[in-house]
Design a protein around this motif. Structure first.
Motif, PDB file in Angstrom:
ATOM      1  N   ILE A   5       0.833  -1.205   0.000  1.00  0.00           N
ATOM      2  CA  ILE A   5       0.000   0.000   0.000  1.00  0.00           C
ATOM      3  C   ILE A   5       0.869   1.257   0.000  1.00  0.00           C
ATOM      4  N   SER A   6       1.928   1.217   0.801  1.00  0.00           N
ATOM      5  CA  SER A   6       2.829   2.382   0.847  1.00  0.00           C
ATOM      6  C   SER A   6       3.480   2.623  -0.510  1.00  0.00           C
ATOM      7  N   PHE A   7       3.878   1.496  -1.144  1.00  0.00           N
ATOM      8  CA  PHE A   7       4.511   1.621  -2.460  1.00  0.00           C
ATOM      9  C   PHE A   7       3.518   2.200  -3.476  1.00  0.00           C
ATOM     10  N   ALA A   8       2.277   1.665  -3.428  1.00  0.00           N
ATOM     11  CA  ALA A   8       1.251   2.149  -4.366  1.00  0.00           C
ATOM     12  C   ALA A   8       0.974   3.627  -4.142  1.00  0.00           C
ATOM     13  N   ASN A   9       0.879   4.008  -2.877  1.00  0.00           N
ATOM     14  CA  ASN A   9       0.640   5.421  -2.574  1.00  0.00           C
ATOM     15  C   ASN A   9       1.792   6.295  -3.065  1.00  0.00           C
ATOM     16  N   ALA A  10       2.990   5.774  -2.866  1.00  0.00           N
ATOM     17  CA  ALA A  10       4.163   6.547  -3.288  1.00  0.00           C
ATOM     18  C   ALA A  10       4.168   6.761  -4.794  1.00  0.00           C
ATOM     19  N   VAL A  11       3.715   5.736  -5.523  1.00  0.00           N
ATOM     20  CA  VAL A  11       3.726   5.829  -6.989  1.00  0.00           C
ATOM     21  C   VAL A  11       2.541   6.638  -7.503  1.00  0.00           C
ATOM     22  N   PHE A  12       1.353   6.326  -6.960  1.00  0.00           N
ATOM     23  CA  PHE A  12       0.146   6.882  -7.565  1.00  0.00           C
ATOM     24  C   PHE A  12      -0.317   8.213  -6.967  1.00  0.00           C
ATOM     25  N   ASP A  17      -2.634  13.597  -7.260  1.00  0.00           N
ATOM     26  CA  ASP A  17      -2.574  14.987  -6.797  1.00  0.00           C
ATOM     27  C   ASP A  17      -2.495  15.996  -7.939  1.00  0.00           C
ATOM     28  N   LEU A  18      -2.142  15.528  -9.115  1.00  0.00           N
ATOM     29  CA  LEU A  18      -2.087  16.436 -10.270  1.00  0.00           C
ATOM     30  C   LEU A  18      -3.473  16.946 -10.646  1.00  0.00           C
ATOM     31  N   GLY A  19      -4.504  16.192 -10.254  1.00  0.00           N
ATOM     32  CA  GLY A  19      -5.878  16.540 -10.655  1.00  0.00           C
ATOM     33  C   GLY A  19      -6.376  15.569 -11.707  1.00  0.00           C
ATOM     34  N   ALA A  20      -7.699  15.613 -11.923  1.00  0.00           N
ATOM     35  CA  ALA A  20      -8.325  14.602 -12.776  1.00  0.00           C
ATOM     36  C   ALA A  20      -7.830  14.649 -14.230  1.00  0.00           C
ATOM     37  N   ALA A  21      -7.782  15.829 -14.798  1.00  0.00           N
ATOM     38  CA  ALA A  21      -7.435  15.914 -16.219  1.00  0.00           C
ATOM     39  C   ALA A  21      -6.014  15.414 -16.502  1.00  0.00           C
ATOM     40  N   PRO A  22      -4.989  15.922 -15.772  1.00  0.00           N
ATOM     41  CA  PRO A  22      -3.636  15.387 -16.017  1.00  0.00           C
ATOM     42  C   PRO A  22      -3.534  13.889 -15.700  1.00  0.00           C
ATOM     43  N   MET A  23      -4.260  13.461 -14.659  1.00  0.00           N
ATOM     44  CA  MET A  23      -4.217  12.037 -14.307  1.00  0.00           C
ATOM     45  C   MET A  23      -4.755  11.176 -15.446  1.00  0.00           C
ATOM     46  N   GLY A  46      -4.538  10.823 -24.992  1.00  0.00           N
ATOM     47  CA  GLY A  46      -4.537  11.222 -23.580  1.00  0.00           C
ATOM     48  C   GLY A  46      -4.670  12.727 -23.418  1.00  0.00           C
ATOM     49  N   LEU A  47      -3.911  13.474 -24.222  1.00  0.00           N
ATOM     50  CA  LEU A  47      -3.969  14.933 -24.134  1.00  0.00           C
ATOM     51  C   LEU A  47      -5.348  15.461 -24.527  1.00  0.00           C
ATOM     52  N   LYS A  48      -5.933  14.850 -25.568  1.00  0.00           N
ATOM     53  CA  LYS A  48      -7.268  15.297 -25.989  1.00  0.00           C
ATOM     54  C   LYS A  48      -8.294  15.057 -24.878  1.00  0.00           C
ATOM     55  N   LEU A  49      -8.115  13.966 -24.158  1.00  0.00           N
ATOM     56  CA  LEU A  49      -9.040  13.688 -23.051  1.00  0.00           C
ATOM     57  C   LEU A  49      -8.903  14.756 -21.973  1.00  0.00           C
ATOM     58  N   GLY A  50      -7.660  15.117 -21.662  1.00  0.00           N
ATOM     59  CA  GLY A  50      -7.436  16.173 -20.677  1.00  0.00           C
ATOM     60  C   GLY A  50      -8.029  17.495 -21.131  1.00  0.00           C
ATOM     61  N   ILE A  51      -7.885  17.785 -22.420  1.00  0.00           N
ATOM     62  CA  ILE A  51      -8.447  19.036 -22.962  1.00  0.00           C
ATOM     63  C   ILE A  51      -9.967  19.005 -22.896  1.00  0.00           C
ATOM     64  N   ALA A  52     -10.550  17.850 -23.242  1.00  0.00           N
ATOM     65  CA  ALA A  52     -12.013  17.726 -23.217  1.00  0.00           C
ATOM     66  C   ALA A  52     -12.543  17.921 -21.800  1.00  0.00           C
ATOM     67  N   LEU A  53     -11.870  17.303 -20.832  1.00  0.00           N
ATOM     68  CA  LEU A  53     -12.301  17.450 -19.438  1.00  0.00           C
ATOM     69  C   LEU A  53     -12.254  18.912 -18.997  1.00  0.00           C
ATOM     70  N   THR A  54     -11.175  19.574 -19.372  1.00  0.00           N
ATOM     71  CA  THR A  54     -11.035  20.977 -18.992  1.00  0.00           C
ATOM     72  C   THR A  54     -12.065  21.844 -19.704  1.00  0.00           C
ATOM     73  N   GLY A  55     -12.270  21.546 -20.972  1.00  0.00           N
ATOM     74  CA  GLY A  55     -13.224  22.336 -21.771  1.00  0.00           C
ATOM     75  C   GLY A  55     -14.649  22.193 -21.282  1.00  0.00           C
ATOM     76  N   ALA A 390     -18.653  15.083 -10.823  1.00  0.00           N
ATOM     77  CA  ALA A 390     -18.138  16.227 -11.586  1.00  0.00           C
ATOM     78  C   ALA A 390     -17.140  17.016 -10.757  1.00  0.00           C
ATOM     79  N   ILE A 391     -17.467  17.178  -9.498  1.00  0.00           N
ATOM     80  CA  ILE A 391     -16.542  17.899  -8.608  1.00  0.00           C
ATOM     81  C   ILE A 391     -15.229  17.116  -8.470  1.00  0.00           C
ATOM     82  N   GLN A 392     -15.364  15.792  -8.302  1.00  0.00           N
ATOM     83  CA  GLN A 392     -14.166  14.953  -8.111  1.00  0.00           C
ATOM     84  C   GLN A 392     -13.229  14.991  -9.314  1.00  0.00           C
ATOM     85  N   VAL A 393     -13.824  14.977 -10.516  1.00  0.00           N
ATOM     86  CA  VAL A 393     -12.963  14.925 -11.706  1.00  0.00           C
ATOM     87  C   VAL A 393     -12.633  16.316 -12.236  1.00  0.00           C
ATOM     88  N   GLY A 394     -13.024  17.336 -11.459  1.00  0.00           N
ATOM     89  CA  GLY A 394     -12.667  18.696 -11.847  1.00  0.00           C
ATOM     90  C   GLY A 394     -13.491  19.249 -12.981  1.00  0.00           C
TER      91      GLY A 394
END
Lengths: 503, 101
Positions: A5-12, A17-23, A46-55, A390-394
């Motif tokens: 769990i510690s390893f997973a937390n350290a990695v993920f 923490d970057l937020g939903a779109a970058p994640m 991946g980038l288009k998905l981040g842009i769509a989420l932000t848009g 919606a709030i969770q994914v920004g």
């Protein structure tokens, strides 16, 4: 375990923490590469998905900001508590795809479909990766209402299996409606067709008691042609802006602003929705290539998005007529909190109406009007979940007042949302909900099995008319109803072996 | 510039798949193609008059006579090169037969 769990937390955790779109940029890119998609294509997706989420977040901000005061005034002047903002399907799709669980449910359903094909339980390969979000939405809602991931996954698989079986059942009807050759592999696994069983009940009622109404059917294509741009997305946005503005006693300037803002948002929702589909495209192609490479030599139906049927004018004629009907229903329906806006064109319903009634316009409109409240109630039920996700994914603006809810009036799978609600609550151990959930699941299955039998009878009729062949029907087990007397020579043994009649 | 109109239910998913595929493939074949994607319900006779080719997903009754060449582009959605190629060939044939450029 703690170390893992510690390893997973350290990695993920840093990624989360970057937020939903970058994640989601990172997750989608990695998953696409797992399906051997080229890095640049995977990253582009991946980038288009981040842009769509932000848009989409920006557009929701515009809409809710513009309508916030007017809706408050609307409520106080009319006393009608329609305070949930109807965004239509595009923002909800983006919100759902903003959750990593959607990719998990996609992976599960890819496996389920593959297993069903290998076991000869279906003849359909589902390539409509994008629309898995409808099913994922049910799973996510189930978890929101209290289920754990395992229970939610079981519900998703249960509905998903029926959905795939339904795509086999409907294939001859699609061929008929499109006047396509039988060799055409086009079918769909879209969730809007899971309304078919309920619609079939009403259609049977028409068959028994009101068949004379069919002779008053009208030409849907001519109706659509006459309506022209007056039924377009932006035109509907204008009407609704004026409607809310007038009932909210806004001044003329505010009404004009509301009307144009609604029109802009309805157009932009679709535009940004297309970015999102473009984002998923590399993954979709990767999955299709992967599936094709593993299923060489077998001819399969191909499960697509539903709109190949959109060429049938009845879908749009019914949607045009049902839009004002739904608006009126929303005003008087007890327990409804949604004023139709983004979802007022009932695309989540009219394709199913077309398939079951086979284009009988009056049946489509009457049955549509009867079942639309189910969509409004389902949309109201899931509004808190949609808003929280919606709030969770920004994808929800922080500037909007707390307690403002968002949802969709005509989202596909309304009955499945009630199942998610019941199963989710049952998972918390409440006895009442456990009983209700069990009864609901049994009823859902039984009505589907009855519908399956009815479609098998229909398919047997298609065989008799020479529109399809029993060997195609037997493969995938979607027509075990007998096809007596007219079974073509060379049909496989068993095609006409079971009991019963064809009607 | 050759203008193609693709349409689907929401003007978002299938029509955009067709748009992207046609633009990419026709460019590779040396044609200057621009494809728009719209909702089928939004198509009017006046709108179609501004296009050279209508790339429909399946047989479509728009309620008026379509006066531009129509190509059934639905097979592009199967995501299989062997099924998409006849569509590209059909579009190319329309371009050549009608002297579009």
């Amino acid at each position: 375990m703690d170390a893992i769990i510690s390893f997973a937390n350290a990695v993920f955790q840093p990624i989360i923490d970057l937020g939903a779109a970058p994640m989601m940029v990172i997750i989608l890119t990695i998953i696409a590469m797992c399906f051997k998609v080229k890095f640049t294509d995977a990253l582009m997706g991946g980038l288009k998905l981040g842009i769509a989420l932000t848009g989409i977040s920006a557009i929701i901000n515009i809409l809710t900001s513009a309508f916030g005061d007017a809706m408050t005034a609307f409520v106080s002047s009319t006393g009608i508590q329609l305070t949930i903002t109807d965004l239509g399907w595009a923002p909800l799709a983006t919100i759902t795809w903003g959750s990593p669980y959607t990719l998990f449910f996609l992976m599960i359903m890819v496996i389920v479909d593959a297993v069903m094909i290998v076991l000869d339980k279906t003849n359909t390969i589902d390539v409509d990766v994008f629309d898995i979000w409808h099913l994922a939405f049910v799973g996510l809602a189930c978890m929101y209402f209290g289920a754990n991931l395992i229970v939610a996954t079981l519900l998703v698989v249960f509905i998903g299996v029926l959905k795939i079986i339904n795509s086999d059942l409907m294939k001859p009807t699609f061929t008929d409606l499109l006047d396509a050759p039988e060799a055409n592999p086009m079918t769909t696994t879209h969730m809007n067709y899971m309304m078919n069983p309920v619609i079939m009940v009403f259609n049977k009622f028409f068959d028994k008691f009101l068949p004379w109404l069919d002779k008053y059917d009208f030409d849907a294509a001519k109706l659509n042609s006459k309506i022209g741009f007056w039924g377009s997305k932006f035109a509907i946005g204008i009407y609704l802006g004026i409607f809310v503005g007038l009932l909210g006693h806004q001044d003329i300037k505010s009404i004009c602003t509301l009307a144009l803002t609604a029109a802009v948002c309805l157009e932009l929702f679709s535009l940004i929705g297309s970015w999102f589909i473009s984002a998923i495209e590399p993954l979709s192609q990767g999955i299709t290539n992967f599936a094709n490479s593993k299923l060489q030599g077998r001819t399969l139906n191909v499960g697509l998005d539903w709109p190949f049927l959109a060429g049938r004018a009845e879908i749009w004629a019914a949607a045009n007529v049902l839009a004002p009907i739904m608006l009126l229903e929303s005003l008087v329906l007890p327990g409804n909190g949604l004023l139709p806006l983004g979802g007022i064109i009932a695309m989540g319903l009219t394709p199913a109406l077309l398939v079951v009634t086979r284009g009988k316009m009056i049946r489509m409109i009457v049955i549509g009007a009867i079942v639309l409240p189910v969509f409004l109630w389902a949309g109201t039920l899931v509004a808190p979940f949609v808003t929280e996700t919606a709030i969770q994914v920004g994808a929800f603006p922080s500037s909007v007042a707390a307690g403002t809810l968002i949802s969709d009036t005509t989202m596909e799978g309304p009955i499945e949302k009630f199942l998610a609600f019941l199963v989710g609550n049952a998972s918390t151990g409440q006895i009442t909900f456990m009983i209700y959930a069990l009864l609901a699941l049994v009823a859902y299955l039984l009505i589907f099995l009855w519908y399956r039998r009815e479609m098998q009878k229909r398919n047997a009729e298609y065989v008799k008319e020479g529109k399809c062949h029993p060997d195609k029907l037997v493969t995938g087990k979607f027509c075990d109803v007998p096809v007596p007397e007219t079974v073509p020579e060379g049909a496989p043994e068993g095609a006409a072996a079971s009991e019963g009649s064809t009607e | 510039m050759i203008k193609i109109l693709a349409a689907c239910g929401a003007g978002v998913n299938s029509s955009h798949q067709i748009k992207d595929a046609l633009e990419k493939e026709m460019k590779a074949r040396g044609y200057n193609v621009s494809c728009d994607a719209v909702m089928i319900k939004d198509i009017t006779e006046g709108m179609l008059a501004h296009y050279d080719i209508f790339a429909q997903i399946a047989k479509t009754d728009l309620g008026f006579e379509v006066k531009i060449p129509v190509v059934d582009a639905g097979p592009i959605l199967y995501r299989m090169p062997a099924m998409a190629k006849p569509v590209y060939d059909a579009v190319e044939k329309v371009i050549k037969d009608n002297g579009l450029s």
